[in-house]
Design an enzyme around this catalytic site. Structure first.
Site, short mmCIF file in Angstrom:
data_model
loop_
_atom_site.label_atom_id
_atom_site.label_comp_id
_atom_site.label_asym_id
_atom_site.label_seq_id
_atom_site.Cartn_x
_atom_site.Cartn_y
_atom_site.Cartn_z
N SER A 135 0.84 -1.19 0.00
CA SER A 135 0.00 0.00 0.00
C SER A 135 0.88 1.26 0.00
O SER A 135 2.01 1.22 -0.51
CB SER A 135 -0.92 -0.05 1.23
OG SER A 135 -1.84 0.99 1.21
N LYS A 175 -4.83 2.87 -3.48
CA LYS A 175 -4.27 2.30 -2.25
C LYS A 175 -5.32 2.25 -1.13
O LYS A 175 -5.30 1.34 -0.31
CB LYS A 175 -3.03 3.07 -1.80
CG LYS A 175 -1.88 3.08 -2.81
CD LYS A 175 -1.31 1.71 -3.10
CE LYS A 175 0.01 1.80 -3.88
NZ LYS A 175 0.55 0.50 -4.28
#
Ligand code: COA
Length: 290
Positions: free
Chosen positions: A160, A178
């Site tokens: 992420s 993300k």
């Protein structure tokens, strides 16, 4: 590029040398800078790993280089010409991995794309491209590997970022992707927990020597960026590899549904590259390519 880690990793690290002996990893983007070092660490600790990429020459070369760390040509399986936007291609890659190594225990959904762009300059296709690689690609990776993870009671790690913790400018495309990845990982932790599968995210900060760092920060603002990071240094690919080993190791056997930020506490005071460019970049001709 050569390997970042070597056998001294085993001597100086907190991990026992055979930690991942008998285990198998599956890593998309495994020939890229951050994920490659995650693979190096897993392989040094006894894991066999399939690295999944688009570019055949790069994927095969990196597989050979990483295998040389343990003097075992069978340690890394290169699987190229795979686009994470295509779930069928990932399913074939999973089949090849299982045919070769018999199982999959650890998955890293690492393939990603990024560039600096504000909303007015960002085309619909550019947004779609990043969301397709990062978010849809992560979903496809989870979808294709989950049957094997359920069999092995394994673990998945999504790569992420910190670009969605507040309104980080010039990253609406990546931030949106993300944020979706974090949501996906959290939901998988809940839905797959009863099947014995753990799901977590890792969120790297400013990691030197990476394509992302060059694109977002570059050499010119390196010193200034470093001074703004609470721990007063840039991150390294080894920092990410160490956190990865932890999250896959039995030490984290009760850790699932978390987002492990590895950024020296930078996000708390703001992403430096955005401060540098904001707001001037917004006023450039929206029709001009940045
Ligand atoms: N700024 C604005 N738009 C950009 C851009 C940039 N720097 N780079 C690409 N785009 C746009 C393209 O113009 C195109 O939009 P258009 O059709 O409206 O012109 C769209 O994005 C897709 O570009 P394309 O090159 O066809 O996409 P791709 O799917 O092959 O590539 C990217 C995906 C754009 C993310 C590419 O940068 C990539 O593959 N990166 C992988 C490596 C990487 O980013 N690593 C860093 C990890 S942090």
């Amino acid at each position: 590029m050569v390997n970042t880690l070597d056998k001294t990793f085993l001597e100086k690290s907190s991990w026992k040398p055979d930690l991942f002996k008998g285990k198998v990893g599956f890593v998309t983007g495994g020939a890229g800078t951050i994920c490659r070092v995650q693979v190096e660490a897993l392989v040094l600790l006894g894991c066999k790993v399939a690295i999944i990429g688009r570019d055949q020459e790069k994927t095969e070369r990196v597989a050979k280089e990483i295998s040389s760390l343990v003097d075992n040509p069978d340690a890394v399986l290169p699987i190229s010409k795979v686009d994470v936007r295509e779930v069928k291609q990932l399913e074939s890659a999973v089949k090849r991995t299982v045919d070769r190594y018999g199982r999959i225990d650890y998955v890293i959904a690492g393939a990603a794309g990024n560039f600096i762009c504000d909303f007015n300059h960002l085309s619909a296709n550019a947004f779609k491209s990043v969301v397709s690689i990062d978010l849809l690609g992560s979903f496809n990776t989870a979808k294709a590997t989950m049957p094997e993870l359920i069999k092995s009671r394994g673990s998945i790690l999504f790569v992420s970022a910190t670009f969605h913790y507040y309104g980080v400018p010039f990253q609406s495309h990546v931030g949106a992707a993300k944020a979706g990845i974090d949501a996906l990982s959290n939901a998988l932790a809940v839905e797959m927990g009863p099947f014995g599968v753990r799901s977590n995210c890792i969120a790297p900060g400013a990691i030197q020597g990476t394509e992302g760092f060059d694109r977002l920060i570059g050499d010119a603002s390196k010193k200034k960026t470093t001074s703004k990071i609470p721990l007063q240094r840039l991150g390294t690919t080894e920092d990410i590899a160490q956190a990865t080993v932890y999250l896959f190791s039995p030490a984290a056997s009760y850790v699932s549904g978390t987002i492990q930020i590895v950024d020296g506490a930078m996000w708390h005071i703001g992403t430096h590259f955005a401060h540098e460019l904001y707001p001037d970049l917004l006023f450039k001709d929206p029709k001009a390519k940045l």
